[in-house]
Motif scaffolding. Sequence first.
Motif, mmCIF file in Angstrom:
data_model
loop_
_atom_site.group_PDB
_atom_site.id
_atom_site.type_symbol
_atom_site.label_atom_id
_atom_site.label_comp_id
_atom_site.label_asym_id
_atom_site.label_seq_id
_atom_site.Cartn_x
_atom_site.Cartn_y
_atom_site.Cartn_z
ATOM 1 N N ARG A 1 0.826 -1.209 0.000
ATOM 2 C CA ARG A 1 0.000 0.000 0.000
ATOM 3 C C ARG A 1 0.864 1.265 0.000
ATOM 4 O O ARG A 1 0.563 2.235 -0.711
ATOM 5 C CB ARG A 1 -0.919 -0.014 1.221
ATOM 6 C CG ARG A 1 -1.978 1.076 1.237
ATOM 7 C CD ARG A 1 -2.915 0.896 2.409
ATOM 8 N NE ARG A 1 -3.624 -0.378 2.332
ATOM 9 C CZ ARG A 1 -4.397 -0.858 3.295
ATOM 10 N NH1 ARG A 1 -4.549 -0.156 4.419
ATOM 11 N NH2 ARG A 1 -5.011 -2.017 3.138
ATOM 12 N N VAL A 2 1.929 1.248 0.790
ATOM 13 C CA VAL A 2 2.827 2.405 0.821
ATOM 14 C C VAL A 2 3.505 2.591 -0.529
ATOM 15 O O VAL A 2 3.619 3.710 -1.043
ATOM 16 C CB VAL A 2 3.878 2.237 1.939
ATOM 17 C CG1 VAL A 2 4.884 3.384 1.904
ATOM 18 C CG2 VAL A 2 3.203 2.185 3.303
ATOM 19 N N MET A 3 3.959 1.496 -1.135
ATOM 20 C CA MET A 3 4.600 1.586 -2.442
ATOM 21 C C MET A 3 3.632 2.074 -3.511
ATOM 22 O O MET A 3 3.999 2.844 -4.406
ATOM 23 C CB MET A 3 5.171 0.223 -2.827
ATOM 24 C CG MET A 3 6.319 -0.252 -1.952
ATOM 25 S SD MET A 3 7.793 0.771 -2.109
ATOM 26 C CE MET A 3 8.389 0.232 -3.708
ATOM 27 N N THR A 4 2.376 1.643 -3.422
ATOM 28 C CA THR A 4 1.363 2.103 -4.379
ATOM 29 C C THR A 4 1.116 3.595 -4.235
ATOM 30 O O THR A 4 0.992 4.320 -5.241
ATOM 31 C CB THR A 4 0.049 1.336 -4.174
ATOM 32 O OG1 THR A 4 0.278 -0.070 -4.339
ATOM 33 C CG2 THR A 4 -1.007 1.785 -5.164
ATOM 34 N N LEU A 5 1.062 4.072 -2.988
ATOM 35 C CA LEU A 5 0.889 5.504 -2.756
ATOM 36 C C LEU A 5 2.058 6.291 -3.354
ATOM 37 O O LEU A 5 1.852 7.305 -4.036
ATOM 38 C CB LEU A 5 0.783 5.786 -1.253
ATOM 39 C CG LEU A 5 0.709 7.259 -0.847
ATOM 40 C CD1 LEU A 5 -0.532 7.917 -1.431
ATOM 41 C CD2 LEU A 5 0.743 7.405 0.675
ATOM 42 N N GLY A 6 3.280 5.823 -3.104
ATOM 43 C CA GLY A 6 4.442 6.498 -3.678
ATOM 44 C C GLY A 6 4.433 6.466 -5.197
ATOM 45 O O GLY A 6 4.783 7.456 -5.858
#
Length: 348
Positions: free
Chosen positions: A249-254
């Motif tokens: 999820r964090v990587m998708t946000l970035g």
Amino acid sequence: MTTQLTPPTAPAQAGAAAVSGQRRRRVPGPAAMLVLGGTAVLALAVVSMFVGVSDVSLSSLLAGDEHAWNIFWVSRVPRTLSIILAGMALSVAGLIMQLMARNKFVEPSTVGTIESASLGILVVTVLIPGASLFMKMSTATLFAVAGTALFLLILRRIPLRNTLIVPLVGIMLGGVIAAVTTFFAYRFDLLQTLNSWMTGDFSGVLRGRYELLWIVGALTLIGFLAADRFTVAGMGQEFTTNLGLNYNRVMTLGLIIVSLISAVVVVSVGSVPFLGLIVPNLVSLLVGDNVRRAIPWVAIFGAGFVLVCDIIGRTIRYPYEIPVGVIVAAVGSVLFLYLLLRKRSARA
């Protein structure tokens, strides 16, 4: 004859401590330094608004010159705001990209993100010639997400992630995408249009044609609020999962932040290469690697750096103008190499 040394009295010690405390208080804190940095950027913005071929001066504005006020509000203010927004956003996007790839030598223009966004704009221009800016931005974002995700996927398959191999893979991927884009642009007689997307230039910014850049301002703020999460994600998937965060999820946000910023900037003013590589590394040398502390400095340095380069581009061959993307690439690369060699010599 001997002289007996007596220890300083308590009042003397207290006075020395007070003087030392006053000296320490005179050193500006982080917040004061940020205010000074923001003031410097504001001063550069004021200078930028009075630099150009058209006669717009403070005296003409105070005299109520209608023509000068019209140029000031229609051209100079939008141009300066777009420079600040683009400089801040691209610099922060470069920092986020470096955390995602766990490498300080990558940024959107060296991993295929910018090239993918340009390919998306070319596709929508060919298929829908009368497409709106919003449609071009949306398509460019989708292609930028796909290109960046492909780079990260390739990165996971590399067994030995050497510091120099990672940006080399990104440059090769970007070169392949750029070659495909250039081929189809040549086939459809759009090479001149493609060149305008690949060269950052703020000369065409007018009121009504830059408002999309406020989106990247909001994305910069989101990047600041999620700075701690990107820091943790930069430690690796296992470390992030152990701390209770959803790594994907964090990587998708970035990925979304970097792609949206790249797409909006390319659609609005074109590509400004190496900005996301230079500024975060400069800030890292001066401030350190604390991401939450570094992001405001990255934004300030990015805006100030692009403002200085734009002023140079407008004055070095006055009354002609050199695109800011050319100045940023030239000045930034030399400055980055100097700091890199200086850091290496300091270690030696």
